[in-house]
Scaffold this motif. Structure first.
Motif, mmCIF file in Angstrom:
data_model
loop_
_atom_site.group_PDB
_atom_site.id
_atom_site.type_symbol
_atom_site.label_atom_id
_atom_site.label_comp_id
_atom_site.label_asym_id
_atom_site.label_seq_id
_atom_site.Cartn_x
_atom_site.Cartn_y
_atom_site.Cartn_z
ATOM 1 N N GLY A 35 -24.760 29.314 -35.784
ATOM 2 C CA GLY A 35 -23.711 28.906 -36.696
ATOM 3 C C GLY A 35 -22.401 29.590 -36.353
ATOM 4 O O GLY A 35 -22.336 30.403 -35.427
ATOM 5 N N PRO A 36 -21.343 29.263 -37.084
ATOM 6 C CA PRO A 36 -20.031 29.862 -36.797
ATOM 7 C C PRO A 36 -19.994 31.344 -37.129
ATOM 8 O O PRO A 36 -20.657 31.805 -38.063
ATOM 9 N N VAL A 37 -19.198 32.063 -36.352
ATOM 10 C CA VAL A 37 -19.019 33.505 -36.554
ATOM 11 C C VAL A 37 -17.526 33.776 -36.711
ATOM 12 O O VAL A 37 -16.726 33.370 -35.870
ATOM 13 N N ARG A 38 -17.151 34.451 -37.779
ATOM 14 C CA ARG A 38 -15.744 34.804 -38.013
ATOM 15 C C ARG A 38 -15.478 36.168 -37.392
ATOM 16 O O ARG A 38 -16.223 37.126 -37.615
ATOM 17 N N VAL A 39 -14.405 36.262 -36.604
ATOM 18 C CA VAL A 39 -14.075 37.477 -35.854
ATOM 19 C C VAL A 39 -12.820 38.117 -36.433
ATOM 20 O O VAL A 39 -11.805 37.433 -36.625
ATOM 21 N N THR A 40 -12.886 39.418 -36.693
ATOM 22 C CA THR A 40 -11.723 40.184 -37.120
ATOM 23 C C THR A 40 -11.576 41.384 -36.193
ATOM 24 O O THR A 40 -12.501 42.200 -36.076
ATOM 25 N N LEU A 41 -10.450 41.488 -35.520
ATOM 26 C CA LEU A 41 -10.176 42.642 -34.668
ATOM 27 C C LEU A 41 -9.732 43.810 -35.533
ATOM 28 O O LEU A 41 -9.029 43.631 -36.533
ATOM 29 N N LEU A 42 -10.123 45.024 -35.135
ATOM 30 C CA LEU A 42 -9.853 46.215 -35.935
ATOM 31 C C LEU A 42 -9.006 47.208 -35.153
ATOM 32 O O LEU A 42 -9.285 47.494 -33.986
ATOM 33 N N GLY A 43 -7.976 47.725 -35.825
ATOM 34 C CA GLY A 43 -7.130 48.747 -35.233
ATOM 35 C C GLY A 43 -7.580 50.131 -35.658
ATOM 36 O O GLY A 43 -8.739 50.359 -36.000
ATOM 37 N N ALA A 44 -6.664 51.069 -35.642
ATOM 38 C CA ALA A 44 -6.977 52.434 -36.062
ATOM 39 C C ALA A 44 -7.433 52.448 -37.510
ATOM 40 O O ALA A 44 -6.965 51.652 -38.333
ATOM 41 N N ALA A 45 -8.359 53.356 -37.830
ATOM 42 C CA ALA A 45 -8.899 53.494 -39.184
ATOM 43 C C ALA A 45 -9.518 52.197 -39.685
ATOM 44 O O ALA A 45 -9.524 51.912 -40.886
ATOM 45 N N SER A 46 -10.007 51.371 -38.762
ATOM 46 C CA SER A 46 -10.696 50.112 -39.089
ATOM 47 C C SER A 46 -9.828 49.135 -39.863
ATOM 48 O O SER A 46 -10.308 48.334 -40.657
ATOM 49 N N HIS A 82 -19.821 39.437 -27.794
ATOM 50 C CA HIS A 82 -20.605 39.694 -29.001
ATOM 51 C C HIS A 82 -20.583 38.473 -29.923
ATOM 52 O O HIS A 82 -21.618 38.090 -30.479
ATOM 53 N N ALA A 83 -19.419 37.876 -30.099
ATOM 54 C CA ALA A 83 -19.316 36.711 -30.979
ATOM 55 C C ALA A 83 -20.156 35.548 -30.465
ATOM 56 O O ALA A 83 -20.828 34.857 -31.230
ATOM 57 N N ALA A 84 -20.125 35.335 -29.139
ATOM 58 C CA ALA A 84 -20.917 34.245 -28.557
ATOM 59 C C ALA A 84 -22.407 34.523 -28.694
ATOM 60 O O ALA A 84 -23.192 33.622 -29.015
ATOM 61 N N GLY A 85 -22.826 35.761 -28.459
ATOM 62 C CA GLY A 85 -24.233 36.105 -28.569
ATOM 63 C C GLY A 85 -24.748 35.989 -29.998
ATOM 64 O O GLY A 85 -25.808 35.415 -30.244
ATOM 65 N N VAL A 86 -23.986 36.522 -30.952
ATOM 66 C CA VAL A 86 -24.386 36.419 -32.357
ATOM 67 C C VAL A 86 -24.390 34.965 -32.800
ATOM 68 O O VAL A 86 -25.297 34.507 -33.504
ATOM 69 N N GLY A 87 -23.385 34.200 -32.368
ATOM 70 C CA GLY A 87 -23.327 32.785 -32.729
ATOM 71 C C GLY A 87 -24.538 32.017 -32.236
ATOM 72 O O GLY A 87 -25.050 31.133 -32.925
ATOM 73 N N ALA A 88 -25.015 32.368 -31.036
ATOM 74 C CA ALA A 88 -26.195 31.693 -30.495
ATOM 75 C C ALA A 88 -27.440 32.031 -31.294
ATOM 76 O O ALA A 88 -28.289 31.176 -31.536
ATOM 77 N N ALA A 138 -16.778 33.581 -22.503
ATOM 78 C CA ALA A 138 -17.921 34.228 -23.152
ATOM 79 C C ALA A 138 -19.034 33.225 -23.430
ATOM 80 O O ALA A 138 -20.217 33.501 -23.197
ATOM 81 N N ARG A 139 -18.669 32.055 -23.923
ATOM 82 C CA ARG A 139 -19.694 31.035 -24.203
ATOM 83 C C ARG A 139 -20.372 30.589 -22.921
ATOM 84 O O ARG A 139 -21.575 30.312 -22.901
ATOM 85 N N ARG A 140 -19.605 30.498 -21.855
ATOM 86 C CA ARG A 140 -20.152 30.071 -20.567
ATOM 87 C C ARG A 140 -21.293 30.988 -20.120
ATOM 88 O O ARG A 140 -22.287 30.535 -19.546
ATOM 89 N N THR A 173 -11.568 44.902 -24.061
ATOM 90 C CA THR A 173 -12.029 44.890 -25.450
ATOM 91 C C THR A 173 -12.127 43.471 -25.983
ATOM 92 O O THR A 173 -13.114 43.103 -26.628
ATOM 93 N N VAL A 174 -11.122 42.665 -25.718
ATOM 94 C CA VAL A 174 -11.128 41.281 -26.209
ATOM 95 C C VAL A 174 -12.296 40.496 -25.597
ATOM 96 O O VAL A 174 -12.962 39.713 -26.279
ATOM 97 N N PHE A 175 -12.566 40.717 -24.319
ATOM 98 C CA PHE A 175 -13.656 39.995 -23.655
ATOM 99 C C PHE A 175 -15.013 40.421 -24.215
ATOM 100 O O PHE A 175 -15.880 39.577 -24.493
ATOM 101 N N VAL A 176 -15.230 41.726 -24.399
ATOM 102 C CA VAL A 176 -16.506 42.193 -24.935
ATOM 103 C C VAL A 176 -16.685 41.726 -26.380
ATOM 104 O O VAL A 176 -17.787 41.384 -26.807
ATOM 105 N N CYS A 177 -15.591 41.680 -27.139
ATOM 106 C CA CYS A 177 -15.650 41.129 -28.496
ATOM 107 C C CYS A 177 -16.108 39.667 -28.448
ATOM 108 O O CYS A 177 -16.975 39.244 -29.224
ATOM 109 N N ALA A 178 -15.540 38.895 -27.524
ATOM 110 C CA ALA A 178 -15.929 37.483 -27.385
ATOM 111 C C ALA A 178 -17.394 37.358 -26.981
ATOM 112 O O ALA A 178 -18.094 36.442 -27.442
#
Length: 316
Positions: A150-161, A140-146, A66-68, A133-138
């Motif tokens: 600064g650092p971005v904390r990632v939390t994966l969400l299951g059913a009902a968030s 988003h994290a790379a884009g927001v981080g750029a 993702a960073r690449r 899903t994991v790749f698209v999450c990464a």
């Protein structure tokens, strides 16, 4: 007709597989590498297989891929994302590029100060695989981080968030169902700009002009063409610039410098390419304007870090 993905998207995933994979090369990786070498399109189904191979390499490989994607962007859509002023602007720009960033699925976002919640949704009845899903999450994290630089904390969400453990997708015994993710960062408010003289309507028109410039900084802008896009008369547009204490050329130059500054700080693109993307004649032209505005060369600006993005007084 077979749908394809962007070569840059496939190349980023391939980079992660080649760098972090162990053992024999996955068949999908070998096929994608051959297609990219030929300049041929990568089918969407083959890209999904490649993401599966990337996922099997572990979380470090996914984040690296993702960073690449954001380090050496060639596609204008990626460069546009990296020129976003903040996360809200990033999301607005990304909405136009979503069919390019997501192969066969879509997202729904909710933005709060310092927090972005993303729901990963099926498209045309097909639910995204965990690897997608994991790749698209990464991404988003790379884009927001750029953008927040600064650092971005990632939390994966299951059913009902419900929050999932960070290592949940890679635990033995099967990956959990992931419905989305939450990104959190330190939300430093931007400094308040000094009030600009002139009626509010004039300032709003200037802001709209700057937004047009930012979308196409390398275009050969003319007052008449810009006025046509904004649905106003050229004379009315020029009066709006004057009432706001600025001019067409001054705002265009400022936007081009802003775009160049974002790309210098947030990518590893050669300065000659950045000059062309931002609307400067060549690398020396960019250097002259940059030194006059920031008091340093683009190379020095890149090495100084975030503090160098503070704007210096414009020289005459």
């Amino acid at each position: 007709m077979t749908r394809t993905v962007s070569p840059e998207l496939a190349a980023a995933a391939l980079h992660g597989v080649l760098r972090h994979g162990r053992g024999p090369l996955a068949p999908s990786a070998g096929t994608v590498r051959a297609l990219l070498a030929e300049g041929a399109p990568v089918p969407e189904g083959l890209h999904r297989e490649l993401l599966g191979a990337l996922y099997s390499c572990g979380p470090a490989a996914v984040l690296d891929a993702a960073r690449r994607l954001f380090e050496r962007p060639r596609d204008a859509r990626l460069r546009t994302l990296l020129c976003a002023a903040d996360v809200a602007d990033l999301l607005a720009r990304a909405s136009l590029a979503e069919p390019w960033l997501h192969a066969g699925h879509r997202t729904s976002t909710l933005l709060r100060p310092g927090r972005l919640t993303v729901e990963h949704l099926p498209y045309l009845g097909r639910r995204p695989a965990v690897a997608e899903t994991v790749f698209v999450c990464a991404l988003h994290a790379a884009g927001v981080g750029a953008v927040v630089d600064g650092p971005v904390r990632v939390t994966l969400l299951g059913a009902a968030s419900t929050a999932l453990p960070a290592d949940a997708p890679w635990r033995p015994g099967g990956a959990p169902e992931i419905h989305g993710w939450r990104l959190e960062w330190s939300d430093r408010p931007a400094p308040t700009a000094a009030p600009t003289p002139g009626p509010r309507a004039g300032r709003a028109l200037v802001d709209a002009a700057r937004a047009r410039f930012a979308r196409k900084p390398a275009a050969a802008w003319r007052v008449a063409a810009l006025a046509g896009e904004l649905a106003v008369a050229p004379r009315s547009l020029q009066r709006a610039f004057a009432r706001a204490g600025t001019s067409f050329q001054a705002e265009l130059a400022a936007v081009r410098l802003d775009v160049a500054g974002h790309l210098i700080r947030r990518t590893r693109l050669p300065l000659a390419e950045i000059a062309a993307a931002a609307g400067f004649t060549d690398h020396p032209h960019l250097t002259r304007r940059f030194r006059a505005h920031h008091g340093c060369t683009p190379t020095e600006f890149r090495h100084r870090g975030p503090a160098a993005e503070r704007r210096a007084p414009q020289s005459g």
